[in-house]
Scaffold this motif. Sequence first.
Motif, short mmCIF file in Angstrom:
data_model
loop_
_atom_site.label_atom_id
_atom_site.label_comp_id
_atom_site.label_asym_id
_atom_site.label_seq_id
_atom_site.Cartn_x
_atom_site.Cartn_y
_atom_site.Cartn_z
N VAL A 140 0.81 -1.22 0.00
CA VAL A 140 0.00 0.00 0.00
C VAL A 140 0.85 1.27 0.00
CG1 VAL A 140 -2.12 -0.94 0.98
CG2 VAL A 140 -0.29 -0.19 2.50
N SER A 141 0.19 2.32 -0.52
CA SER A 141 0.80 3.66 -0.56
C SER A 141 0.37 4.46 0.66
CB SER A 141 0.30 4.41 -1.79
OG SER A 141 0.73 3.82 -2.97
N ALA A 142 0.92 5.65 0.77
CA ALA A 142 0.49 6.58 1.82
C ALA A 142 -0.93 7.04 1.51
CB ALA A 142 1.45 7.76 1.84
N MET A 143 -1.67 7.40 2.57
CA MET A 143 -3.08 7.78 2.39
C MET A 143 -3.23 9.08 1.60
SD MET A 143 -4.38 6.97 6.26
CE MET A 143 -6.09 7.47 6.08
N THR B 202 -0.91 12.29 1.25
CA THR B 202 0.03 12.37 2.37
C THR B 202 1.46 12.67 1.92
OG1 THR B 202 -1.28 10.85 3.68
CG2 THR B 202 1.02 11.07 4.31
N THR B 203 1.91 12.01 0.85
CA THR B 203 3.30 12.23 0.42
C THR B 203 3.51 13.69 0.00
OG1 THR B 203 3.38 9.94 -0.29
CG2 THR B 203 5.15 11.36 -1.08
N ASP B 204 2.52 14.23 -0.74
CA ASP B 204 2.61 15.66 -1.12
C ASP B 204 2.62 16.54 0.12
OD1 ASP B 204 2.59 15.13 -3.82
OD2 ASP B 204 0.40 15.18 -3.96
N GLY C 143 4.75 8.00 5.65
CA GLY C 143 3.41 7.99 5.05
C GLY C 143 2.87 6.58 4.89
N GLU C 144 3.65 5.72 4.28
CA GLU C 144 3.22 4.35 4.03
C GLU C 144 3.06 3.57 5.33
OE1 GLU C 144 4.70 6.07 1.76
OE2 GLU C 144 3.68 5.45 -0.07
N GLN C 145 3.85 3.96 6.34
CA GLN C 145 3.81 3.22 7.60
C GLN C 145 2.46 3.40 8.31
OE1 GLN C 145 7.76 3.40 9.21
NE2 GLN C 145 6.98 2.74 11.20
N GLY D 9 4.68 0.16 0.66
CA GLY D 9 5.29 0.39 -0.64
C GLY D 9 6.30 1.52 -0.58
N PHE D 10 7.04 1.71 -1.68
CA PHE D 10 7.82 2.95 -1.89
C PHE D 10 9.09 2.99 -1.06
CE2 PHE D 10 7.54 7.80 -0.84
CZ PHE D 10 8.15 8.21 -2.01
N GLN D 11 9.41 1.91 -0.29
CA GLN D 11 10.55 2.04 0.61
C GLN D 11 11.37 0.76 0.73
OE1 GLN D 11 9.03 1.16 4.95
NE2 GLN D 11 7.98 2.96 4.19
N GLY E 279 11.35 6.80 -5.44
CA GLY E 279 10.87 7.76 -6.46
C GLY E 279 9.34 7.78 -6.44
N ARG E 280 8.76 8.92 -6.88
CA ARG E 280 7.30 9.06 -6.82
C ARG E 280 6.62 7.94 -7.59
NH1 ARG E 280 5.13 13.67 -4.70
NH2 ARG E 280 3.47 12.17 -4.28
N GLY E 281 5.57 7.44 -7.02
CA GLY E 281 4.87 6.31 -7.63
C GLY E 281 5.54 4.98 -7.36
N GLY E 282 6.51 4.98 -6.44
CA GLY E 282 7.36 3.79 -6.25
C GLY E 282 6.67 2.58 -5.65
N SER E 283 5.46 2.75 -5.12
CA SER E 283 4.78 1.57 -4.56
C SER E 283 4.45 0.55 -5.65
CB SER E 283 3.48 1.97 -3.86
OG SER E 283 3.76 2.83 -2.80
N ASP E 284 4.25 1.02 -6.86
CA ASP E 284 4.03 0.08 -7.98
C ASP E 284 5.23 -0.86 -8.09
OD1 ASP E 284 1.71 1.49 -8.67
OD2 ASP E 284 2.80 2.80 -10.06
N THR E 285 6.41 -0.25 -8.00
CA THR E 285 7.64 -1.04 -8.15
C THR E 285 7.80 -2.00 -6.97
OG1 THR E 285 8.61 0.75 -9.40
CG2 THR E 285 10.15 -0.87 -8.49
#
Length: 411
Positions: free
Chosen positions: A40-43, A46-48, A77-79, A139-141, A153-159
């Motif tokens: 999951v991503s940040a809600m 949140t990242t912005d 954020g993701e946490q 995600g993202f970390q 990088g932005r959008g990194g939860s996909d990766t």
Amino acid sequence: MALIVKKFGGSSVATTEKIMNIAKRVLGEKQKDDQIVMVVSAMGKTTDDLISLARGIEKEPYQAKYQREMDMLLTTGEQVTIALLAMAFKTLGQPAISLTGPMAGMHTNSAHTKGRITDITPERVHQELDKGQIVVVAGFQGMDDRGDMVTLGRGGSDTSAVALAGALKADSCEIFTDVDGVYSADPRMVPGARKMKEITYDEMLEMARLGAGVMQPRSVEMGKAFGIPIHVRSTFTTQTGTMIREDYTMEDKDFVVRGVAHDDKVAKIAVLGVSNTPGVAHKIFSSLASANIDVDMIVQSIRNIEKNVTDMVFTVSTDDLAQAKQVMDKVAEELEAIAVLVEEDVAKVSIVGAGMLGNPGTAARMFGALSKAGINIDIISTSEICISCLVKGSQLKEAVNSIHDEFFSGN
Ligand code: ADP
Ligand code: ASP
Ligand code: MG
């Protein structure tokens, strides 16, 4: 029994109500023996918001000296989401556990704010799955060799999701988002954009690289490397979305242009009046590379043949602009350039399609559509399966729509 990785993006987990709904949906669709990993991503935004907080301290928080701290900040954020989602499952009677990226075995290099996954050791994920838990991963970390948090990088939860699916040898990887698939253009920009049933890794990678933010480019690279089909679909409906895979299986592959992508996070830098001699391009671009700045379009044009000086013009992401300008000011001094100019009201519009390879008229059609709309092209670049034009940022919407009309209306 299937091992399934499901990724939910920021807008899908924007409120606790949405998080609860996701937990219910996942349990409703889960077969008895399925093993499920959620990424999951940040809600919401949140990242912005976290980036804005950082800007309250320093206007340019992406400069090298702050990047480690930015990662410390952004990974929070993701946490938040993983804890809430794991709790949501528990309230529904489903054992679940949240894991940060590092706890799930995501190792990265040390390129803070744009890290790359170097290795995944997902033993803990397997252990928890074997205990019957749904595993909820941030995600993202990931973590570098020093033990520092690094974001992708932005959008990194996909990766994170696709890479984890690869490392776990998952049976499927689903990317749930706020659109119901991949479209021929951003449906928010082009109301008549068409949903695709499927798209190849190569075309999706190019679309993503050129700005189609629905998937982070590296996630598509990972999918291709691991041979994992990726299903991009809606969080809010149960409709089938778009399959990203090696080749077409359902759709006619006889199209020249597959999609139109745009990127408004672009800035143009011009280094004026550098000597037209060997080593100058190397000096400019190796300095940017050392600062970990990706350069996109490049044009070297002749300013004065008699004096043998040229202008070097290129584009970078707006996130990198402040740092790129700093690096270029220093290089310009060393090269005795006349000036370094920056233009921010620019954007890139691109067409993508493997079919354009043997179709020489495609570029002319794209330029024709722009010319009919009275839009000037600043820089053009091409690769085997794409053509990109740099235009004025204020004309981007018109540019995307006129090109989309040219290739997609009436067929
Ligand atoms: P998430 O938070 O789920 O990761 P993103 O905002 O990162 O969602 O990605 C989804 C968005 O991608 C959509 O809302 C849409 O505006 C945008 N997008 C850009 N290009 C495309 C495209 N070709 N097809 C579908 N969506 C696209
Ligand atoms: N939260 C991060 C971002 O907004 C990562 C992601 O959502 O994929 O970029
Ligand atoms: Mg995203």
